[in-house]
Scaffold this motif. Sequence first.
Motif, mmCIF file in Angstrom:
data_model
loop_
_atom_site.group_PDB
_atom_site.id
_atom_site.type_symbol
_atom_site.label_atom_id
_atom_site.label_comp_id
_atom_site.label_asym_id
_atom_site.label_seq_id
_atom_site.Cartn_x
_atom_site.Cartn_y
_atom_site.Cartn_z
ATOM 1 N N TRP A 73 -6.417 -12.747 -15.272
ATOM 2 C CA TRP A 73 -7.175 -13.054 -14.034
ATOM 3 C C TRP A 73 -6.298 -13.332 -12.857
ATOM 4 N N ILE A 74 -5.227 -13.719 -13.158
ATOM 5 C CA ILE A 74 -4.094 -14.064 -12.217
ATOM 6 C C ILE A 74 -3.511 -12.709 -11.396
ATOM 7 N N SER A 75 -3.512 -11.783 -12.485
ATOM 8 C CA SER A 75 -3.060 -10.506 -12.188
ATOM 9 C C SER A 75 -4.044 -9.811 -11.204
ATOM 10 N N VAL A 76 -5.400 -9.813 -11.579
ATOM 11 C CA VAL A 76 -6.595 -9.408 -10.770
ATOM 12 C C VAL A 76 -6.580 -10.192 -9.265
ATOM 13 N N ALA A 77 -6.157 -11.262 -9.280
ATOM 14 C CA ALA A 77 -6.296 -12.117 -8.081
ATOM 15 C C ALA A 77 -5.085 -11.662 -7.183
ATOM 16 N N ALA A 78 -3.879 -11.583 -7.822
ATOM 17 C CA ALA A 78 -2.859 -11.121 -7.120
ATOM 18 C C ALA A 78 -2.857 -9.648 -6.498
ATOM 19 N N VAL A 79 -3.447 -8.750 -7.402
ATOM 20 C CA VAL A 79 -3.903 -7.500 -6.659
ATOM 21 C C VAL A 79 -4.893 -7.344 -5.484
ATOM 22 N N ALA A 80 -5.958 -8.410 -5.444
ATOM 23 C CA ALA A 80 -6.950 -8.325 -4.823
ATOM 24 C C ALA A 80 -6.406 -8.946 -3.294
ATOM 25 N N VAL A 81 -5.272 -9.748 -3.412
ATOM 26 C CA VAL A 81 -4.684 -10.372 -2.226
ATOM 27 C C VAL A 81 -3.686 -9.353 -1.568
ATOM 28 N N LEU A 82 -3.055 -8.664 -2.397
ATOM 29 C CA LEU A 82 -2.103 -7.441 -1.796
ATOM 30 C C LEU A 82 -3.180 -6.503 -1.114
ATOM 31 N N MET A 83 -4.314 -6.241 -1.762
ATOM 32 C CA MET A 83 -5.079 -5.124 -1.022
ATOM 33 C C MET A 83 -5.709 -5.626 0.117
ATOM 34 N N MET A 84 -6.123 -6.878 0.444
ATOM 35 C CA MET A 84 -6.548 -7.430 1.506
ATOM 36 C C MET A 84 -5.629 -7.485 2.520
ATOM 37 N N GLY A 85 -4.331 -7.542 2.149
ATOM 38 C CA GLY A 85 -2.993 -7.714 3.032
ATOM 39 C C GLY A 85 -2.742 -6.249 3.685
ATOM 40 N N PHE A 86 -2.737 -5.265 2.796
ATOM 41 C CA PHE A 86 -2.570 -3.949 3.123
ATOM 42 C C PHE A 86 -3.829 -3.552 4.235
ATOM 43 N N TYR A 87 -5.004 -4.023 4.003
ATOM 44 C CA TYR A 87 -6.077 -3.551 4.693
ATOM 45 C C TYR A 87 -5.946 -4.004 6.052
ATOM 46 N N PHE A 88 -5.639 -5.343 6.114
ATOM 47 C CA PHE A 88 -5.843 -6.018 7.440
ATOM 48 C C PHE A 88 -4.537 -6.194 8.226
ATOM 49 N N SER A 89 -3.409 -5.495 7.686
ATOM 50 C CA SER A 89 -2.300 -5.751 8.299
ATOM 51 C C SER A 89 -2.102 -4.576 9.327
ATOM 52 N N PRO A 90 -2.690 -3.467 9.502
ATOM 53 C CA PRO A 90 -2.531 -2.461 10.699
ATOM 54 C C PRO A 90 -3.467 -3.097 11.859
ATOM 55 N N ILE A 91 -4.500 -4.030 11.374
ATOM 56 C CA ILE A 91 -5.268 -4.450 12.654
ATOM 57 C C ILE A 91 -4.668 -5.501 13.376
#
Length: 160
Positions: A73-91
Motif C-alpha cells: 500500500w505504500i507503493s500504491v500511495a507513492a504512485v498516486a502522489v506522483l501521478m497527481m504531481g504530474f497532472y497538476f504541475s502544468p497547471i
Amino acid sequence: MVLDNIEKLLKKYENGETTLKEEQVLKNYFSSDTVAPHLEMYKPMFDYFLVNQQEQFTKDVPLKTKNIFNYKWISVAAVAVLMMGFYFSPIIANSDCNDLGTYCEPEQALEEVSKQLAMISNHFNKGTQTVGYLNEVDKGTSALGYLNEIENTTSIIFKN
C-alpha cells in the motif's frame, strides 16, 4: 457466643478490617442454613461471593498483537502522489501571478499596500477625532479624586 462473634466480625468486615481467615469464617457461617433472622440480609451478598469465586474466565487472551504491515500500500500511495504531481504541475507552472490574487511585480504590490494603509489611517484618524471629548472626562474624574481626598481628611479630623 457464636452469634456475638459473627456480629463483631461483620462490623470489622464493614470497616474493612477483617483478615482472610475472618472473612472465611463469615462465608462459612452465611453459607450454612442456620443464619440468625436479623442477619438474613447479609446472606445473598456472601452467597454471591461464593458463586463469583467459582467462576472462571474461559476465553483466550491474546498476549501478542499482530503487527503485520503491508508494504504494497505504500507503493500504491507513492504512485498516486506522483501521478497527481504530474497532472497538476502544468497547471501551476502556466498560471499568471494575478490568477491567485497576488502581484508579479514588487513595486505594484508596494503601491497597493500603501493605498490600503493610507485608507486605514484616514479612517482611524476620523475615529480618534470623535472620541477626543474623553480627555475632558478624565479631567473631571481627577477633580473627583481630589474631593475624595478632602473627604478622607475631614473624616480623620472629625473622627466620624
